[in-house]
Motif scaffolding. Structure first.
Motif, mmCIF file in Angstrom:
data_model
loop_
_atom_site.group_PDB
_atom_site.id
_atom_site.type_symbol
_atom_site.label_atom_id
_atom_site.label_comp_id
_atom_site.label_asym_id
_atom_site.label_seq_id
_atom_site.Cartn_x
_atom_site.Cartn_y
_atom_site.Cartn_z
ATOM 1 N N GLY A 161 74.061 34.774 63.464
ATOM 2 C CA GLY A 161 73.542 34.142 62.180
ATOM 3 C C GLY A 161 73.819 32.648 62.122
ATOM 4 N N LYS A 162 75.027 32.308 62.753
ATOM 5 C CA LYS A 162 75.515 31.025 62.535
ATOM 6 C C LYS A 162 74.370 29.864 63.125
ATOM 7 N N LEU A 163 73.626 30.501 64.070
ATOM 8 C CA LEU A 163 72.542 29.627 64.817
ATOM 9 C C LEU A 163 71.426 29.768 64.076
ATOM 10 N N ARG A 164 71.207 30.958 63.425
ATOM 11 C CA ARG A 164 69.732 30.989 62.584
ATOM 12 C C ARG A 164 69.801 30.914 61.254
ATOM 13 N N GLY A 165 70.819 30.884 60.510
ATOM 14 C CA GLY A 165 70.845 30.839 59.044
ATOM 15 C C GLY A 165 70.316 32.148 58.281
ATOM 16 N N THR A 166 70.453 32.244 57.161
ATOM 17 C CA THR A 166 69.961 33.465 56.462
ATOM 18 C C THR A 166 68.876 33.343 55.229
ATOM 19 N N GLU A 167 68.036 32.507 55.780
ATOM 20 C CA GLU A 167 66.674 32.476 54.986
ATOM 21 C C GLU A 167 66.007 33.974 54.916
ATOM 22 N N GLN A 168 65.489 34.164 54.130
ATOM 23 C CA GLN A 168 64.527 35.400 53.941
ATOM 24 C C GLN A 168 63.669 35.501 55.097
ATOM 25 N N PRO A 169 62.865 34.706 55.870
ATOM 26 C CA PRO A 169 62.011 34.813 56.845
ATOM 27 C C PRO A 169 62.720 35.459 57.933
ATOM 28 N N VAL A 170 63.894 34.793 58.347
ATOM 29 C CA VAL A 170 64.816 35.264 59.381
ATOM 30 C C VAL A 170 65.382 36.486 59.185
ATOM 31 N N LEU A 171 65.850 36.819 58.127
ATOM 32 C CA LEU A 171 66.382 38.034 57.822
ATOM 33 C C LEU A 171 65.269 39.253 58.033
ATOM 34 N N LYS A 172 64.083 38.963 57.621
ATOM 35 C CA LYS A 172 63.034 39.843 57.582
ATOM 36 C C LYS A 172 62.586 40.187 58.926
ATOM 37 N N LEU A 173 62.468 38.897 59.999
ATOM 38 C CA LEU A 173 62.204 38.986 61.313
ATOM 39 C C LEU A 173 63.132 39.892 61.841
ATOM 40 N N ALA A 174 64.231 39.823 61.747
ATOM 41 C CA ALA A 174 65.724 40.534 62.381
ATOM 42 C C ALA A 174 65.759 42.032 61.946
ATOM 43 N N TYR A 175 65.108 42.315 60.606
ATOM 44 C CA TYR A 175 65.196 43.602 60.130
ATOM 45 C C TYR A 175 63.917 44.360 60.738
ATOM 46 N N GLY A 176 63.007 43.630 60.892
ATOM 47 C CA GLY A 176 61.742 44.359 61.763
ATOM 48 C C GLY A 176 62.084 44.570 63.348
ATOM 49 N N ILE A 177 62.838 43.657 64.039
ATOM 50 C CA ILE A 177 63.063 43.847 65.413
ATOM 51 C C ILE A 177 64.154 45.028 65.380
ATOM 52 N N ILE A 178 65.040 45.196 64.414
ATOM 53 C CA ILE A 178 65.655 46.624 64.643
ATOM 54 C C ILE A 178 65.092 47.901 64.416
ATOM 55 N N TYR A 179 64.198 47.740 63.287
ATOM 56 C CA TYR A 179 63.207 48.853 62.921
ATOM 57 C C TYR A 179 62.254 49.164 63.895
ATOM 58 N N ASN A 180 61.735 48.216 64.394
ATOM 59 C CA ASN A 180 60.773 48.655 65.751
ATOM 60 C C ASN A 180 60.761 47.256 66.310
ATOM 61 N N PRO A 181 61.306 47.012 67.522
ATOM 62 C CA PRO A 181 61.383 46.107 68.359
ATOM 63 C C PRO A 181 60.191 45.490 68.994
ATOM 64 N N HIS A 182 59.306 46.441 69.146
ATOM 65 C CA HIS A 182 57.986 46.231 69.799
ATOM 66 C C HIS A 182 56.952 45.325 68.823
ATOM 67 N N SER A 183 57.656 45.166 67.850
ATOM 68 C CA SER A 183 57.068 43.969 66.762
ATOM 69 C C SER A 183 56.961 42.702 67.228
ATOM 70 N N MET A 184 58.049 42.459 68.160
ATOM 71 C CA MET A 184 58.270 41.217 68.778
ATOM 72 C C MET A 184 58.227 41.206 70.100
ATOM 73 N N PHE A 185 58.559 42.371 70.740
ATOM 74 C CA PHE A 185 58.885 42.459 72.008
ATOM 75 C C PHE A 185 58.018 43.811 72.709
ATOM 76 N N PRO A 186 56.905 43.698 73.074
ATOM 77 C CA PRO A 186 56.020 44.825 73.230
ATOM 78 C C PRO A 186 56.730 45.382 74.745
ATOM 79 N N CYS A 187 56.761 46.906 74.802
ATOM 80 C CA CYS A 187 57.379 47.384 75.741
ATOM 81 C C CYS A 187 58.814 47.121 76.296
ATOM 82 N N THR A 188 59.547 46.703 75.123
ATOM 83 C CA THR A 188 61.006 46.443 75.232
ATOM 84 C C THR A 188 61.704 47.863 75.559
ATOM 85 N N ARG A 189 62.823 47.675 76.093
ATOM 86 C CA ARG A 189 63.536 48.953 76.211
ATOM 87 C C ARG A 189 64.432 49.359 75.063
ATOM 88 N N MET A 190 64.385 48.357 73.976
ATOM 89 C CA MET A 190 65.340 48.556 72.842
ATOM 90 C C MET A 190 64.692 49.701 71.983
#
Length: 221
Positions: A161-190
């Motif tokens: 968070g220190k590097l990225r800040g806490t603006e809503q677009p950043v938080l929304k992106l991170a939420y989506g990655i945890i919820y479904n990481p293929h949204s950003m990283f297709p065929c990830t092992r996460m």
């Protein structure tokens, strides 16, 4: 590297050790690697596939690949540009965001979740969800802060968070990655923690707090 004859001997011995059975009419040397894997998992009897799992169903059902798993397996986790775009689009559409702005949860609870592997083990002593909530097991792949040693399979999340800040677009992106990481990283092992119902909305918000809250040890480096 085993030749086919040696491979057949090894497979027979392995089945004996795990309590499975080797059918006399099965010629392992004529199987492709995929066919052999399918046989060992589903037919040879070396695994207790009728074991009930915490999310419902059995261990057998858990091992059946969905369409995403099949595609990623077929491409060895290297989908084409077109396939990757389709995977990402479908993943983004699967994400269910909280109503309104994303509010960070409790970073201390998020830390516990990130470092907990409790929840979905299969075996003689499966995890009892009445005794505690499932964890995220994030530590297996990620390093978070200097206070504990995490994994190195995934990228380090120190100062996230220190590097990225806490603006809503950043938080929304991170939420989506945890919820479904293929949204950003297709065929990830996460794992698809939210899409597969492994973590609740509040748990994801608590994990976000662990990543973004200025008071979290993640951002104290």
């Amino acid at each position: 590297m085993f030749d086919h004859k040696t491979l057949g001997t090894v497979v027979f011995a392995a089945l004996t050790l795990v309590g499975g059975h080797a059918a006399a009419d099965v010629d392992y040397t004529k199987m492709s690697p995929h066919e052999l894997a399918e046989y060992l998992l589903f037919e040879a009897g070396g695994f207790k596939l009728d074991t009930e799992v915490q999310e419902g169903g059995t261990a057998r059902q858990r091992l059946v690949q969905d369409e995403l798993h099949k595609l990623c397996s077929e491409t060895r986790n290297r989908p084409s540009v077109e396939q990757a775009a389709e995977i990402s689009l479908a993943a983004r559409e699967s994400v269910k965001y909280p109503g309104g702005d994303i509010q960070l949860g409790d970073w201390e609870k998020g830390r516990q979740l990130a470092w907990s592997g409790f929840g979905y083990r299969v075996g003689e002593r499966t995890d009892d969800h009445t005794k505690g909530e499932p964890g995220g097991a994030c530590y297996n792949c990620h390093e978070f802060a200097g206070d504990r040693q995490g994994g190195t399979i995934g990228p380090s999340l120190r100062n996230y968070g220190k590097l990225r800040g806490t603006e809503q677009p950043v938080l929304k992106l991170a939420y989506g990655i945890i919820y479904n990481p293929h949204s950003m990283f297709p065929c990830t092992r996460m794992p698809r923690q939210g899409a597969n119902g492994l973590l609740t909305e509040q748990q994801i918000l608590d994990l976000l707090a662990y990543l973004f809250d200025p008071e979290s040890p993640v951002n104290k480096e």
